[in-house]
Design an enzyme around this catalytic site. Structure first.
Site, PDB file in Angstrom:
ATOM      1  CB  SER A   1      -0.894   0.006   1.243  1.00  0.00           C
ATOM      2  OG  SER A   1      -0.112   0.378   2.359  1.00  0.00           O
ATOM      3  CE  LYS A   2      -2.053   6.382  -2.888  1.00  0.00           C
ATOM      4  NZ  LYS A   2      -3.285   7.105  -2.772  1.00  0.00           N
ATOM      5  NE  ARG A   3       0.352   0.541   5.918  1.00  0.00           N
ATOM      6  CZ  ARG A   3       0.987  -0.592   6.082  1.00  0.00           C
ATOM      7  NH1 ARG A   3       2.093  -0.650   6.781  1.00  0.00           N
ATOM      8  NH2 ARG A   3       0.512  -1.713   5.565  1.00  0.00           N
TER       9      ARG A   3
ATOM     10  N   GLY B   1       5.498   3.247   0.136  1.00  0.00           N
ATOM     11  CA  GLY B   1       6.131   4.087  -0.889  1.00  0.00           C
ATOM     12  C   GLY B   1       5.245   4.134  -2.117  1.00  0.00           C
TER      13      GLY B   1
END
Ligand code: GLU
Length: 491
Positions: free
Chosen positions: A251-253, A255
């Site tokens: 996920s965006k966590r 990167g």
């Protein structure tokens, strides 16, 4: 006739790496078997879909080189390829399901459904639709129809146990008693995902559905729909998920997750394709660097492992560095030049390029710098000392290499020798540097390091003699003299 496969993104977001990998596997399968790769845009969720997202997805696929044989812009015999333009077909299919006894009208209000669900939840139970509308007496139906009561269409899930063979996970059995009579057409006449996907896979003669594991729980519903519509189910291949380094779903966590973002960060499409292909698939040997042609030749669904794949950014960087190292210099320069232009470094009117044509000089520069770059964006910083006359001296470089006693005299001597050196080529420049060091009774390394700092401002650079030749005689001498003056003012 080869297989017909499709990539069916919903344009409610950008093309993320998971989607891109599904598209890649699907594309590789089509290309491996001389099949047809169909691109279908699943935009029935009008509120969440946007044309910008569609454009972004097409752009991402094009950048990766995943060309589609049928779909938006390409056209094809099974169009339209936007689900929003196919609504009549879904409505007709839903009506056919009702006529065939596979589905029924449901007049239940959202409030009723919500209340029933909440009641069950309070007792700690999961609620399934109770088939209230399946048992409605004809008079009641007539009354509801007379007032044009909103009605959805629900699929009547049969009670028989069934199974399918997933090309990746093997045999999967499911008990339809765990599946409620799901809605296929909402009261606003919009299809649910289950109906539109199956109607289209039938209409578009899709032979293999390759998609993410997150759809595995939908597949029993789809198989029931294929059967009810009198069609043969395609082969299903559910691709395991991509996880971040912490083994949680990517996920965006973790990167960047958008393909466009990787492009912006300076990754080459070839490296990205190679990297994505190996996320969950293996050629069966230990090859890692594989061209698209090799990927196509080696690809098979059997090569996809059942376990989740981990996205390893260091590996991607390594791979990108390998692609940068191998790309023909003309192509690499073409990819780097826009970044230099954006940074205001090229073409630089203030810098007199001493070797013409300018392109050939830039090719040499890019070639010289490439062993040090893992991403295209890194070229901007690496190239800076060559494309501007302002030398920014790194403090540690100055401390380490410009504080040698008597250095000003040594550098001045080198500048004097280089000023008349002709031709100014690598062997002569090297001989001049080493000769000057010997004459002055210092180690060659001392003069080499000082010269590097003088011309690049940095501790590290490509081979110094190449650097000097590329900079040219005048700029080299000018930068050496600048350091001579600098040292003179210090003492
Ligand atoms: N539109 C679906 C998605 O983006 C694709 C479903 C499928 O491949 O069947 O997840």
């Amino acid at each position: 006739m080869g297989p017909r496969v499709r990539f069916a993104p919903s344009p409610t977001g950008y093309l993320h790496v998971g989607g891109a990998r599904t598209a890649l596997f699907t594309w590789l399968y089509a290309r491996r078997h001389g099949g047809t790769f169909v691109l279908r845009i699943e935009d029935t969720d009008v509120e969440r879909s946007s044309t910008d997202m569609v454009a972004g997805i097409l752009d991402g696929l094009r950048w990766l080189g995943l060309d589609w044989d049928e779909g938006p812009e390409a056209g094809g015999p099974h169009g339209p390829y936007f689900q929003s333009e196919r609504l009549v077909r879904y409505r007709a299919a839903a009506a056919r399901l009702v006529a065939g006894g596979h589905a029924y009208y449901c007049y239940c209000s959202t409030e009723r459904l919500r209340d029933e669900r909440e009641k069950a939840e309070q007792c700690g139970e999961a609620w399934q639709y109770d088939r209230a509308c399946l048992a409605l007496p004809p008079e009641r139906i007539a009354k509801l129809e007379a007032v044009a009561a909103p009605r959805a269409i629900r699929f009547k899930v049969p009670a028989t146990r069934t199974a399918f063979d997933d090309a990746i996970h093997g045999r999967i059995e499911f008990d339809p008693r765990g599946i409620e009579d799901f809605v296929v057409l909402r009261s606003d006449k919009y299809p649910t995902y289950h109906l539109s996907v199956v109607v289209d896979d039938v209409d578009m003669a899709i032979s293999h559905v390759i998609r993410g594991d997150d759809h595995l729980s939908n597949t029993p519903k789809h198989i029931l729909l294929f059967e009810a519509l009198g069609a043969t189910s395609p082969v299903f291949a559910h691709v395991p998920l991509i996880l971040g380094a912490d083994k949680k779903r990517l996920s965006k966590r973790h990167g960047a997750t958008s393909v466009t973002e990787y492009r912006r960060q300076g990754y080459l499409p070839g490296a990205m394709v190679n990297f994505l292909a190996l996320l969950g698939w293996s050629p069966g040997d230990d090859r890692e660097l594989m061209s698209v042609t090799e990927l196509i030749e080696s690809f098979s669904l059997e090569g996809i492992g059942g376990g989740n794949a981990v996205f390893n950014t260091e590996k991607l960087d390594w791979m990108n560095g390998q692609y940068i190292a191998r790309l023909p210099v003309e192509e690499l320069t073409a990819a780097v030049a826009p970044l230099l232009i954006d940074a205001g470094l090229w073409p630089n009117v203030g810098v007199d390029l001493q070797v013409r044509p300018a392109d050939a000089w830039l090719h040499r520069l890019v070639d010289l710098l490439r062993p040090r770059a893992k991403r295209l964006t890194e070229f901007v910083d690496l190239a800076r000392p060559f494309l501007t006359d302002t030398v920014e001296y790194e403090p540690e470089a100055v401390d380490q290499h410009l504080s040698v006693p008597g250095l000003g005299g040594h550098v001045a001597a080198l500048a004097a020798t280089l000023r008349t050196l002709d031709p100014f080529d690598e062997p002569r420049v090297e001989a001049a540097v080493r000769g000057t060091a010997a004459e002055r009774g210092i180690k060659a390394g001392v003069l080499i390091h000082a010269t590097r700092v003088a011309v690049t401002g940095r501790l590290a650079s490509p081979g110094l003699f190449e650097v000097l030749v590329l900079l040219g005689r005048e700029r080299t001498v000018e930068r050496l003299e600048r350091v001579v003056n600098l040292l003179a003012t210090r003492t």
